[in-house]
Write a protein that holds these residues in place. Structure first.
Motif, PDB file in Angstrom:
ATOM      1  N   VAL A  13       0.857  -1.240   0.017  1.00 15.86           N
ATOM      2  CA  VAL A  13      -0.088  -0.024  -0.119  1.00 15.86           C
ATOM      3  C   VAL A  13       0.708   1.072  -0.032  1.00 15.86           C
ATOM      4  N   GLU A  16       2.400   1.590  -3.432  1.00 14.56           N
ATOM      5  CA  GLU A  16       1.195   1.999  -4.153  1.00 14.56           C
ATOM      6  C   GLU A  16       1.005   3.764  -4.213  1.00 14.56           C
ATOM      7  N   ILE A 131      -1.066   2.305 -13.160  1.00 12.35           N
ATOM      8  CA  ILE A 131      -2.038   1.826 -12.059  1.00 12.35           C
ATOM      9  C   ILE A 131      -2.826   0.484 -12.492  1.00 12.35           C
ATOM     10  N   VAL A 135      -2.212  -1.346  -8.939  1.00 12.87           N
ATOM     11  CA  VAL A 135      -3.261  -1.382  -8.152  1.00 12.87           C
ATOM     12  C   VAL A 135      -4.354  -2.590  -8.513  1.00 12.87           C
ATOM     13  N   ARG A 139      -9.399  -1.478  -5.813  1.00 15.13           N
ATOM     14  CA  ARG A 139      -8.821  -0.195  -5.137  1.00 15.13           C
ATOM     15  C   ARG A 139      -8.517   0.898  -6.445  1.00 15.13           C
ATOM     16  N   ARG A 140      -8.890   0.623  -7.489  1.00 19.48           N
ATOM     17  CA  ARG A 140      -8.566   1.322  -8.848  1.00 19.48           C
ATOM     18  C   ARG A 140      -9.336   2.572  -8.984  1.00 19.48           C
ATOM     19  N   ALA A 143      -7.472   4.930  -6.936  1.00 21.30           N
ATOM     20  CA  ALA A 143      -6.125   5.340  -7.364  1.00 21.30           C
ATOM     21  C   ALA A 143      -6.308   6.339  -8.679  1.00 21.30           C
TER      22      ALA A 143
END
Length: 437
Positions: A13, A16, A131, A135, A139-140, A143
């Motif tokens: 995380v 990211e 991305i 990710v 959770r995209r 993001a």
């Protein structure tokens, strides 16, 4: 073992977040570079002794170069690690921006804008590709919302600051400032990003065949159609809003920066929330909720009479929020609609389609709109109906997008983890510093 797993999860995380911070910063510099040319128009025309047609070529040369380079990149980009592609593209973009700053003549500036667009136009697609690779799909949306903060910051801070620098110190200074801001990002990226080369080992077709295949799959064509509808629903209107506000609504040129500052500020605070809602409710639900609102606001802003500044600020700010919101949901769906090993080429092609469609939208709007003898813009309302209609068509097109996301198996997960291990130690202290952001 549970503790190790939790630790690995927290490290992932943090990574990211650091990667998203870098990508948002890149988004900021590329958007400011593209947008700052337009408000610098009067100074460029005076300094370079050019007319409106020549200035229009300075603006459009970036877009056309971005569209063509996106098509080329779509056929070869999946042959290289994402990190390598990103570093090459951003280096080229910064070099092109530097060439803009030192261009002594009109023709050299046009050439520099072509070079900048050739690299900068592909960076948006590459950011979404990274991305998509880094990710997880759940959770995209968040993001993508974080990435959109680069656009918001460009509107609220980058363009007004660049305009101030250009007005007071010369049109070259904003480009120099962008290069200075971009160099630290370029040096940080190799330590923050893993190689992301799992797709490289796939069997790749010949570049021409790869390009043909990109435009052959039904899922890709559905995504491209949605992109075209979104751009036609935006760029038929947005390039002419400032002129309409001054000539028809009654704002002064000095009041225009307030419109963009407030609109960008609202977007900055809402993009992340919309991203979270996209993850929670689903991208299609959020898209179908926001798009009708966007269509109504497009009609409102293109039919706006002579009103107070506060009313114009509210309408424009609401339109910016809805426009960015639907883009967050749409790009979340589009990114998930392609297989991992085709994602780089597909999103590069999608970026190309996006630039070409935005140019088409601006061109269509320019053909329809006319200026009356007293300086008012006419038929802007008709443009609003076209934009609203395109937005409503996108509701149907969005329903045709299907996710092709495949959860990686254990072997792939271990392979990706091993590929990232080489750089995680170097980036973890930096990522930890922004963990609470």
């Amino acid at each position: 073992m549970a503790g190790i797993s939790d630790g690995d999860s927290r490290a992932a995380v943090r990574r990211e977040r650091l990667i998203l911070l870098i990508l948002a910063a890149v988004q900021f510099t590329t958007i400011v570079d593209f947008m700052i040319v337009m408000p610098l128009g009067p100074q460029l025309m005076r300094t370079l002794q050019i007319g409106p047609a020549e200035f229009g070529l300075i603006v459009s040369s970036y877009t056309f170069a971005a569209g063509l380079s996106g098509l080329v990149a779509s056929s070869i980009v999946d042959r290289f690690p994402r990190r390598t592609s990103f570093l090459v593209l951003y280096s080229g973009f910064l070099l092109g921006t530097l060439l803009c700053a030192i261009s002594p003549t009109y023709h050299t500036l046009v050439a520099a804008r072509i070079a900048t667009g050739a690299f900068g136009g592909v960076l948006g697609g590459m950011a979404m590709t990274i991305i998509g690779d880094v990710v997880p799909e759940e959770r995209r949306g968040r993001a993508t919302g974080s990435l959109m903060t680069g656009f918001a910051l460009a509107s609220v801070a980058g363009v007004p600051l660049g305009l101030f620098l250009g007005t007071n110190y010369g049109w070259q200074v904003p480009f120099i400032a962008l290069v200075i801001a971009g160099v630290p990002i370029l040096f940080l990226a190799p330590f923050a990003m893993p190689r992301l080369d799992g797709h490289v080992h796939q069997v790749h077709a010949h570049p021409l065949r790869s390009l043909t295949e990109t435009f052959s799959f039904a899922s890709h064509l559905n995504a491209f159609a949605l992109t075209v509808a979104l751009m036609m629903g935006s760029f038929t209107v947005f390039p002419y809003v400032s002129t309409y506000f001054v000539s028809n609504v009654g704002l002064t040129e000095q009041q225009l920066p307030l419109i963009y500052v407030v609109g960008g500020g609202l977007t900055l605070f809402t993009a992340s929330a919309i991203g979270k809602l996209t993850d929670h409710w689903g991208a299609l639900t959020v898209f179908r909720t926001i798009s009708p609102i966007s269509a109504l606001l497009l009609l409102a802003i293109t039919h706006l009479p002579h009103v107070a500044v506060s009313v114009a600020v509210v309408v424009f700010g609401s339109l910016m929020v809805s426009n960015v919101g639907r883009m967050i949901a749409a790009m979340t769906m589009i990114t998930s609609s392609v297989e991992r090993h085709r994602r780089g080429g597909f999103l590069s092609a999608n970026s190309s389609v996006q630039h070409i469609a935005s140019g088409m939208g601006a061109y269509v709007g320019g053909i329809i709109i006319s200026e009356s003898e007293n300086g008012l813009l006419e038929r802007f309302g008709l443009v609003g109906w076209i934009a609203a209609g395109s937005t409503l068509i996108s509701l149907w097109l969005a329903g045709r997008i299907r996710s092709l996301e495949v959860t990686p198996g254990l072997a792939e997960t271990i392979s990706l983890g091993a590929a990232a291990e080489a750089t995680v130690d170097a980036s973890e202290p930096i990522a930890a510093a922004i963990e609470e952001c």
